[in-house]
Design a protein around this motif. Structure first.
Motif, PDB file in Angstrom:
ATOM      1  N   GLN A 260       0.834  -1.204   0.000  1.00 30.03           N
ATOM      2  CA  GLN A 260       0.000   0.000   0.000  1.00 30.03           C
ATOM      3  C   GLN A 260       0.869   1.253   0.000  1.00 30.03           C
ATOM      4  N   ASN A 261       2.015   1.143  -0.614  1.00 32.90           N
ATOM      5  CA  ASN A 261       2.955   2.259  -0.672  1.00 32.90           C
ATOM      6  C   ASN A 261       3.280   2.757   0.732  1.00 32.90           C
ATOM      7  N   HIS A 262       3.566   1.820   1.628  1.00 42.90           N
ATOM      8  CA  HIS A 262       3.677   2.152   3.041  1.00 42.90           C
ATOM      9  C   HIS A 262       5.094   2.041   3.597  1.00 42.90           C
ATOM     10  N   VAL A 263       6.108   1.957   2.725  1.00 43.37           N
ATOM     11  CA  VAL A 263       7.478   1.816   3.215  1.00 43.37           C
ATOM     12  C   VAL A 263       7.908   3.054   3.996  1.00 43.37           C
ATOM     13  N   GLU A 264       7.626   4.236   3.466  1.00 49.57           N
ATOM     14  CA  GLU A 264       8.014   5.459   4.177  1.00 49.57           C
ATOM     15  C   GLU A 264       7.308   5.566   5.523  1.00 49.57           C
ATOM     16  N   CYS A 265       6.058   5.150   5.568  1.00 50.48           N
ATOM     17  CA  CYS A 265       5.320   5.169   6.834  1.00 50.48           C
ATOM     18  C   CYS A 265       5.963   4.212   7.836  1.00 50.48           C
ATOM     19  N   LEU A 266       6.328   3.029   7.377  1.00 49.58           N
ATOM     20  CA  LEU A 266       7.017   2.074   8.254  1.00 49.58           C
ATOM     21  C   LEU A 266       8.306   2.669   8.798  1.00 49.58           C
TER      22      LEU A 266
END
Length: 418
Positions: A260-266
């Motif tokens: 979900q394009n969530h790498v930066e959030c992680l």
């Protein structure tokens, strides 16, 4: 007890797979004959659950990068083309062939497997609909699905729900209704007035959550809350894991199992944990490589871990708000910090915050804001107490028999010894 024959027609929607395979496993454990019809990626989970596997003749569930789409019409069109009516002709043909060969007593389908629903109708076999989340269809008193709204109050609130509900129905019907009715016509069935009518033809709508977690509403007569299925995914269930050393609170970070394009959030979450006196455990799942996250000294990043085991040691969970992670966390009596990304996650977040079982912040929050939210929940026992109260009912419903009672209530359509 008479043993029945079940045909499951499942679609790969990421987080829906573990609970749906959990349903399969429970029926197999009861001695029933279960076949799973699905795309090849679900073969290993189906066989692990003890079922027979029957592959589709063409890929039914197509990749859908919903995270890259910014408008409601774009989301509706993408879901229709990739998940609902686009796969329906192949799915219907495959399901008809499976029904004719296996003669199931009941067909059990994923929420958007409309081709399988049409096939079951055309062959006169009842079908049950699996909803591994909160109740998703329009219902009086239920906030519109996917918007993240709390229950409405008074005449203006009722107007809000009617307006949102009508808009959502028109939006999906714009892209899905005509092709859906074309498949129905091909299989000798009358057209339906709206796409949601197809789901309402189910013998049972089995809502795989706790009524205590969902908001109260007037559901149709065939809807049943049957409790959540808390199984870990097959790729994480048997992974060895030991808690990191130390006595600081353990914080589990569990985001989406699909991208979900969530790498930066992680990364921002990991950075936030680095500023706190905690032990962080970040599970990236199959969508993200652990090496993509730069971990502070007090944070461990792994591809997977059995969440059932990790939750026994944890004090808090930080998550995107997927139903599976949220409901497992509550069943363990733990509070949450939710950074919802899309899909049903805003709906799950508002159910958490309305019960004071955690907080929700933007997925674009800075690491400093994430750190403050984590410290706030860890430092205020009201969140833990509220989560524990709600979790008691969630855990009781998960341990109950309602799911199997409903599935085993399907009438035998043939000689059970045949």
């Amino acid at each position: 007890m008479s043993h029945r024959t079940y045909l499951f027609v499942l679609t790969d929607a990421g987080g829906t797979v573990p609970p749906e395979m959990g349903v399969v496993r429970r029926l197999v454990d009861r001695g029933h004959r279960v076949t799973v019809l699905a795309d090849d990626p679900l073969e290993v989970p189906a066989l692990t659950a003890g079922a027979r596997f029957r592959p589709t003749t063409g890929r039914v569930t197509k990749p859908f990068d919903d995270w890259a789409i910014r408008t409601p019409p774009g989301i509706a069109r993408g879901m229709a083309e990739h998940m609902i009516v686009g796969p329906a002709p192949v799915q219907a043909a495959d399901t008809v062939a499976a029904i004719d060969e296996l003669r199931p007593d009941l067909v059990v389908v994923s929420s958007f497997a409309v081709g399988a629903m049409i096939a079951a109708e055309s062959r006169g076999v009842p079908f049950d609909l699996l909803m591994p989340n909160t109740y998703a269809l329009p219902a009086k008193g239920m906030p519109p699905f996917g918007v993240g709204l709390a229950p409405a109050h008074g005449p203006m609130g009722a107007l809000r729900d009617r307006a949102f509900g009508a808009a959502g129905r028109r939006l999906f019907d714009r892209f899905a209704l005509e092709p859906l009715n074309a498949v129905r016509t091909d299989h000798g069935l009358e057209p339906v007035a709206t796409m949601w009518n197809q789901m309402q033809h189910a013998r049972r709508q089995l809502v795989l959550t706790s009524a205590a977690f969902d908001f109260p509403a007037e559901l149709p007569a065939n809807a049943r809350y049957v409790g959540p299925v808390l199984d870990d995914p097959s790729w994480a269930a048997d992974v060895p894991w030991t808690p990191p050393t130390g006595d600081d609170p353990l914080v589990l970070v569990a985001m989406s199992s699909t991208f979900q394009n969530h790498v930066e959030c992680l990364q921002r979450i990991a950075d936030a944990l680095g500023d706190l006196p905690v032990r962080g455990v970040v599970t990236t799942g199959p969508a993200v490589q652990p090496g993509a996250i730069s971990a502070p000294a007090n944070v461990t990043v792994v591809a997977s871990a059995p969440h059932r085991e990790v939750l026994r040691h944890a004090s808090l969970v930080v998550t995107h708000g997927g139903h599976g992670t949220v409901i497992k966390t509550l069943a363990a009596g733990l509070p949450l910090v939710v950074l919802h990304h899309g899909r049903d996650q805003a709906d799950n977040a508002v159910r958490v915050t309305e019960r004071v079982a955690g907080v929700a912040i933007s997925r674009r929050s800075s690491s400093q804001k994430i750190s403050r939210a984590i410290a706030r929940v860890l430092g205020d026992d009201r969140y833990r107490q509220a989560a524990a109260r709600l979790g008691e009912q969630v855990a009781a419903d998960a341990a109950g028999t309602a799911l199997l009672d409903e599935l085993e209530s399907a009438p035998l359509a043939r000689d059970p010894l045949g």
